[in-house]
Design a protein around this motif. Structure first.
Motif, mmCIF file in Angstrom:
data_model
loop_
_atom_site.group_PDB
_atom_site.id
_atom_site.type_symbol
_atom_site.label_atom_id
_atom_site.label_comp_id
_atom_site.label_asym_id
_atom_site.label_seq_id
_atom_site.Cartn_x
_atom_site.Cartn_y
_atom_site.Cartn_z
ATOM 1 N N PRO A 1 16.458 -36.974 -21.229
ATOM 2 C CA PRO A 1 15.754 -35.944 -22.001
ATOM 3 C C PRO A 1 14.578 -35.360 -21.237
ATOM 4 C CG PRO A 1 15.164 -38.126 -22.810
ATOM 5 C CD PRO A 1 16.274 -38.323 -21.811
ATOM 6 N N ILE A 2 14.199 -34.150 -21.631
ATOM 7 C CA ILE A 2 13.027 -33.504 -21.047
ATOM 8 C C ILE A 2 11.802 -34.379 -21.300
ATOM 9 C CG2 ILE A 2 11.552 -31.464 -21.111
ATOM 10 C CD1 ILE A 2 14.291 -30.984 -19.906
ATOM 11 N N GLY A 3 10.989 -34.532 -20.278
ATOM 12 C CA GLY A 3 9.791 -35.364 -20.392
ATOM 13 C C GLY A 3 9.917 -36.668 -19.647
ATOM 14 N N ASN A 4 11.160 -37.128 -19.456
ATOM 15 C CA ASN A 4 11.383 -38.347 -18.681
ATOM 16 C C ASN A 4 11.615 -37.987 -17.209
ATOM 17 O OD1 ASN A 4 11.262 -39.502 -21.149
ATOM 18 N ND2 ASN A 4 13.257 -40.511 -21.099
ATOM 19 N N GLY A 5 10.573 -37.431 -16.591
ATOM 20 C CA GLY A 5 10.684 -37.015 -15.201
ATOM 21 C C GLY A 5 11.211 -35.615 -15.025
ATOM 22 N N LEU A 6 11.588 -34.952 -16.118
ATOM 23 C CA LEU A 6 12.115 -33.590 -16.063
ATOM 24 C C LEU A 6 11.213 -32.648 -16.838
ATOM 25 C CD1 LEU A 6 15.943 -34.116 -16.726
ATOM 26 C CD2 LEU A 6 14.834 -33.710 -14.529
ATOM 27 N N GLN A 7 10.921 -31.507 -16.237
ATOM 28 C CA GLN A 7 10.143 -30.476 -16.917
ATOM 29 C C GLN A 7 10.713 -29.116 -16.556
ATOM 30 O OE1 GLN A 7 7.767 -30.983 -19.124
ATOM 31 N NE2 GLN A 7 7.611 -33.193 -18.853
ATOM 32 N N PHE A 8 10.868 -28.249 -17.554
ATOM 33 C CA PHE A 8 11.260 -26.888 -17.262
ATOM 34 C C PHE A 8 10.139 -26.208 -16.480
ATOM 35 C CE2 PHE A 8 13.972 -27.477 -21.133
ATOM 36 C CZ PHE A 8 15.189 -27.313 -20.484
ATOM 37 N N GLY A 9 10.520 -25.442 -15.472
ATOM 38 C CA GLY A 9 9.526 -24.806 -14.623
ATOM 39 C C GLY A 9 9.133 -25.639 -13.428
ATOM 40 N N ASN A 10 9.642 -26.876 -13.351
ATOM 41 C CA ASN A 10 9.381 -27.766 -12.224
ATOM 42 C C ASN A 10 10.727 -28.265 -11.703
ATOM 43 O OD1 ASN A 10 8.692 -29.734 -10.394
ATOM 44 N ND2 ASN A 10 7.257 -30.800 -11.741
ATOM 45 N N PRO A 11 11.113 -27.888 -10.481
ATOM 46 C CA PRO A 11 12.444 -28.253 -9.983
ATOM 47 C C PRO A 11 12.622 -29.721 -9.632
ATOM 48 C CG PRO A 11 11.185 -27.155 -8.262
ATOM 49 C CD PRO A 11 10.362 -27.055 -9.519
#
Length: 218
Positions: free
Chosen positions: A68-78
């Protein structure tokens, strides 16, 4: 790959297509809408190119991330995003028959997909293909490419990208990249989701094939 619809009209130019072939954990389904209201020079250039039968390319990617977003993943950050599939549609005329799909996947997947009848190349070939398109001055069209697709593809293949940093940087420098999401946001101050554009092109009852979050699972 099956383009579902493609239409050109004045004063509204709409380019809509859905590629419904599943490529491992990827569904490529971009749909774009451009309107003459508040057009940028580049949008007008693209519009005139299509009206006169010139070519352009449309790019979309799918990622293979399941977390899920937030577990090392962020929109706008590749960072940490990993590309599952990149699809480039080369539009060379005003009918669905004039759309040619170019699919790029991980090198290890090429043989398996080709055995299933899916024509594809490895990510190692994407940069050369885009360079050839750039040499021919083919405009590049994306939806949220600046905020998502292109920064991911600019990363090295080993990091989950496609090693396309130089060619995509050149596309930006030469003003040949049109991002409908960024352009509409700049002109209206609003964010237009893909679903908004689908319904703007195909009508209020139209919908995406699936939610973006479901694509890696499917």
């Amino acid at each position: 790959m099956s383009p579902l619809s493609f239409s050109i009209g004045w004063p509204i130019l709409s380019i809509s297509f859905v590629c419904v072939k599943t490529v491992r954990a990827a569904i490529i389904r971009p749909i774009f809408l451009m309107s003459p209201n508040g057009l940028t020079d580049l949008t007008l250039t693209m519009k005139m190119k299509m009206a006169t039968g010139d070519s352009l390319i449309i790019l979309d990617i799918e990622t293979k991330n399941l977390e899920p977003i937030g577990n090392g993943l962020q929109f706008g950050n590749p960072a940490n995003w990993r590309t599952s599939c990149a699809c480039v549609l080369e539009v060379v005329g005003p009918t669905p028959q004039h759309i040619e799909a170019h699919v790029f996947v991980e090198k290890e997947m090429v043989a398996e997909l080709e055995s299933q009848g899916i024509v594809c190349k490895s990510f190692e070939h994407l940069s050369d293909y885009l360079n050839n398109c750039l040499e021919d001055e083919l405009p590049l069209l994306t939806h949220n490419g600046k905020g998502f697709d292109l920064p991911i593809l600019m990363k090295d293949i080993e990091a989950g990208g496609a090693s396309c940093h130089n060619v995509l940087t050149d596309y930006e420098k030469l003003g040949l990249h049109m991002d409908t999401a960024a352009d509409l946001s700049h002109k209206t101050g609003k964010r237009f989701h893909l679903q908004d554009l689908i319904q703007g092109v195909l009508g209020p009852s139209a919908t995406k094939i699936m939610n973006a979050a479901d694509a890696p699972i499917e």
